[in-house]
Design a protein around this motif. Structure first.
Motif, PDB file in Angstrom:
ATOM      1  N   ILE A  83       0.314  -1.211   0.229  1.00 48.72           N
ATOM      2  CA  ILE A  83      -0.206   0.086   0.159  1.00 48.72           C
ATOM      3  C   ILE A  83       0.253   1.268  -0.148  1.00 48.72           C
ATOM      4  N   ASP A  84       2.022   1.380   0.008  1.00 47.22           N
ATOM      5  CA  ASP A  84       3.266   2.214   0.420  1.00 47.22           C
ATOM      6  C   ASP A  84       3.566   2.329  -1.574  1.00 47.22           C
ATOM      7  N   ARG A  85       3.903   1.876  -1.563  1.00 46.27           N
ATOM      8  CA  ARG A  85       4.157   1.945  -2.648  1.00 46.27           C
ATOM      9  C   ARG A  85       2.822   2.409  -3.644  1.00 46.27           C
ATOM     10  N   PHE A  86       2.098   2.087  -3.735  1.00 49.34           N
ATOM     11  CA  PHE A  86       0.769   1.618  -4.805  1.00 49.34           C
ATOM     12  C   PHE A  86      -0.057   3.690  -4.590  1.00 49.34           C
ATOM     13  N   VAL A  87       0.339   3.634  -3.410  1.00 47.84           N
ATOM     14  CA  VAL A  87       0.143   5.305  -2.903  1.00 47.84           C
ATOM     15  C   VAL A  87       1.141   6.413  -2.996  1.00 47.84           C
ATOM     16  N   GLU A  88       2.154   5.895  -3.243  1.00 42.87           N
ATOM     17  CA  GLU A  88       3.667   7.078  -3.625  1.00 42.87           C
ATOM     18  C   GLU A  88       3.333   7.163  -5.222  1.00 42.87           C
ATOM     19  N   ILE A  89       2.574   6.066  -5.665  1.00 37.46           N
ATOM     20  CA  ILE A  89       3.264   6.634  -6.638  1.00 37.46           C
ATOM     21  C   ILE A  89       1.581   6.951  -7.634  1.00 37.46           C
ATOM     22  N   MET A  90       0.498   6.440  -7.238  1.00 29.35           N
ATOM     23  CA  MET A  90      -0.159   7.379  -7.299  1.00 29.35           C
ATOM     24  C   MET A  90      -0.607   8.462  -6.788  1.00 29.35           C
ATOM     25  N   PHE A  91      -0.165   8.907  -6.348  1.00 33.07           N
ATOM     26  CA  PHE A  91      -0.668  10.127  -4.721  1.00 33.07           C
ATOM     27  C   PHE A  91       0.719  11.271  -5.352  1.00 33.07           C
ATOM     28  N   ARG A  92       1.468  10.498  -5.730  1.00 30.00           N
ATOM     29  CA  ARG A  92       3.312  11.233  -5.726  1.00 30.00           C
ATOM     30  C   ARG A  92       3.629  12.008  -4.328  1.00 30.00           C
ATOM     31  N   ARG A  93       2.757  10.995  -2.716  1.00 29.20           N
ATOM     32  CA  ARG A  93       3.798  11.649  -1.925  1.00 29.20           C
ATOM     33  C   ARG A  93       3.838   9.883  -0.507  1.00 29.20           C
ATOM     34  N   THR A  94       3.637   9.848   0.632  1.00 24.40           N
ATOM     35  CA  THR A  94       4.227   8.470   1.292  1.00 24.40           C
ATOM     36  C   THR A  94       2.626   8.822   1.860  1.00 24.40           C
ATOM     37  N   ILE A  95       2.576   7.856   1.996  1.00 22.09           N
ATOM     38  CA  ILE A  95       1.158   7.906   2.890  1.00 22.09           C
ATOM     39  C   ILE A  95       0.673   8.938   4.332  1.00 22.09           C
ATOM     40  N   ASP A  96       2.075   8.421   4.817  1.00 23.00           N
ATOM     41  CA  ASP A  96       1.968  10.003   5.836  1.00 23.00           C
ATOM     42  C   ASP A  96       1.864  11.534   5.086  1.00 23.00           C
ATOM     43  N   ASP A  97       2.303  11.463   4.533  1.00 24.54           N
ATOM     44  CA  ASP A  97       2.374  13.088   3.542  1.00 24.54           C
ATOM     45  C   ASP A  97       0.917  13.102   2.972  1.00 24.54           C
ATOM     46  N   LEU A  98      -0.111  12.404   3.199  1.00 25.50           N
ATOM     47  CA  LEU A  98      -1.353  12.354   2.376  1.00 25.50           C
ATOM     48  C   LEU A  98      -2.513  12.981   3.328  1.00 25.50           C
ATOM     49  N   ASP A  99      -2.796  14.364   2.005  1.00 24.96           N
ATOM     50  CA  ASP A  99      -3.684  15.262   2.656  1.00 24.96           C
ATOM     51  C   ASP A  99      -4.890  14.675   2.972  1.00 24.96           C
ATOM     52  N   THR A 100      -5.714  14.455   4.003  1.00 27.50           N
ATOM     53  CA  THR A 100      -6.512  13.451   3.773  1.00 27.50           C
ATOM     54  C   THR A 100      -7.940  14.941   4.088  1.00 27.50           C
ATOM     55  N   ARG A 101      -7.846  16.331   4.479  1.00 28.05           N
ATOM     56  CA  ARG A 101      -8.643  16.529   4.302  1.00 28.05           C
ATOM     57  C   ARG A 101      -8.717  17.313   2.286  1.00 28.05           C
ATOM     58  N   ALA A 102      -7.819  16.828   1.777  1.00 28.36           N
ATOM     59  CA  ALA A 102      -8.246  17.713   0.155  1.00 28.36           C
ATOM     60  C   ALA A 102      -8.295  15.842  -0.566  1.00 28.36           C
ATOM     61  N   ILE A 103      -8.799  15.010   0.295  1.00 32.77           N
ATOM     62  CA  ILE A 103      -9.576  13.188  -0.391  1.00 32.77           C
ATOM     63  C   ILE A 103     -10.359  13.421  -0.125  1.00 32.77           C
ATOM     64  N   ILE A 104     -10.886  13.921   0.931  1.00 26.94           N
ATOM     65  CA  ILE A 104     -12.092  14.862   1.440  1.00 26.94           C
ATOM     66  C   ILE A 104     -12.557  15.712   0.507  1.00 26.94           C
ATOM     67  N   ALA A 105     -12.251  16.320   0.399  1.00 27.50           N
ATOM     68  CA  ALA A 105     -13.140  17.548  -0.599  1.00 27.50           C
ATOM     69  C   ALA A 105     -12.767  17.162  -2.215  1.00 27.50           C
ATOM     70  N   GLU A 106     -11.845  16.602  -2.610  1.00 29.57           N
ATOM     71  CA  GLU A 106     -11.260  15.991  -4.110  1.00 29.57           C
ATOM     72  C   GLU A 106     -12.431  14.717  -4.178  1.00 29.57           C
ATOM     73  N   ASP A 107     -13.992  14.934  -4.755  1.00 33.22           N
ATOM     74  CA  ASP A 107     -14.120  13.204  -5.378  1.00 33.22           C
ATOM     75  C   ASP A 107     -13.611  11.985  -5.876  1.00 33.22           C
ATOM     76  N   ASP A 108     -12.248  12.974  -6.745  1.00 32.01           N
ATOM     77  CA  ASP A 108     -11.198  12.238  -7.356  1.00 32.01           C
ATOM     78  C   ASP A 108     -10.468  11.852  -7.281  1.00 32.01           C
ATOM     79  N   GLN A 109     -10.513  12.420  -6.680  1.00 30.29           N
ATOM     80  CA  GLN A 109      -9.029  11.434  -5.024  1.00 30.29           C
ATOM     81  C   GLN A 109      -9.589  10.510  -4.107  1.00 30.29           C
TER      82      GLN A 109
END
Length: 226
Positions: A83-109
């Motif tokens: 999951i770490d590698r998948f998130v890094e490739i798809m979101f171009r950041r680590t799991i720890d650096d994911l912006d949860t608020r942005a993911i909530i706000a953006e439907d495509d994310q």
């Protein structure tokens, strides 16, 4: 042959315990997003809560497997996390650096995250099926019991994410997303695992990954293994 098998199982267990801990701690972020996006969808929230509880249970089973042997897991990091590698490739950041608020706000994310989790869980199910027939694994009764429990739990883990995608008219994963999933698996199997296996300086953990988890999580039930 005995050393080779012990080393293989040691690494296998270490990679699994890392991924299970990473799994349930990451699902906490998903739950946060879902509770904000769809507070009235109690069925979806309950399904993800079960996913989180199962990942925690699986972590505890591997922890107990190591404890029964009187040793700690080998120290592996996020480079061995699917999951770490998948998130890094798809979101171009680590799991720890994911912006949860942005993911909530953006439907495509959020849609993208659901596909990543679903593909990761399906990959895990396929791998467990292989391991249950692997000659290095079948001789370890405790490990076989762990993988049988995981095999039983796993199908319910991708169901809530696939269900949300279908209920909201979202697309299925495309060929290139499945190709990324296959690449991450092959990278671990053919590059990282052999490198770790042959690394004489690979150290063991000095503390359990859940040492700093919230107190309530430490009360999670665990099936008897012996």
């Amino acid at each position: 042959m005995g050393w080779f098998r012990r080393r293989y199982l040691d690494l296998l267990g270490s990679i699994y315990i890392y991924n299970e801990h990473r799994g349930y701690t990451s699902i906490d972020r998903v739950l946060e997003a879902v509770r904000v996006r769809a507070p009235g969808d109690l069925a979806l929230i309950a399904a993800i809560e079960k996913h989180r509880a199962d990942e925690r249970k699986h972590y505890l089973m591997f922890k107990r497997w190591f404890q029964l042997q009187g040793k700690m897991p080998l120290r592996v990091d996020r480079t061995c996390g699917h999951i770490d590698r998948f998130v890094e490739i798809m979101f171009r950041r680590t799991i720890d650096d994911l912006d949860t608020r942005a993911i909530i706000a953006e439907d495509d994310q959020f849609e993208k995250l659901c596909r990543v989790i679903s593909l990761t869980e399906q990959r895990g199910y396929k791998q467990v099926d292989i391991l249950l027939r692997h000659p290095m694994v079948t001789g370890d009764k405790v490990l076989m019991k762990i993988f049988r429990i995981i095999e039983k739990d796993e199908p319910s883990h991708w169901a809530p994410y696939e269900g949300w995608l279908k209920a909201n008219g979202k697309r299925d994963p495309k060929w290139w997303e499945r190709a990324i999933d296959s690449f991450i698996h092959s990278e671990l199997l053919f590059l990282k695992l052999p490198a770790l296996f042959l690394n004489p300086w690979l150290e063991r953990c000095t503390d359990w990954a859940d040492a700093h988890d919230p107190a309530e999580a430490k009360a999670s039930p665990m099936p008897a293994l012996v």
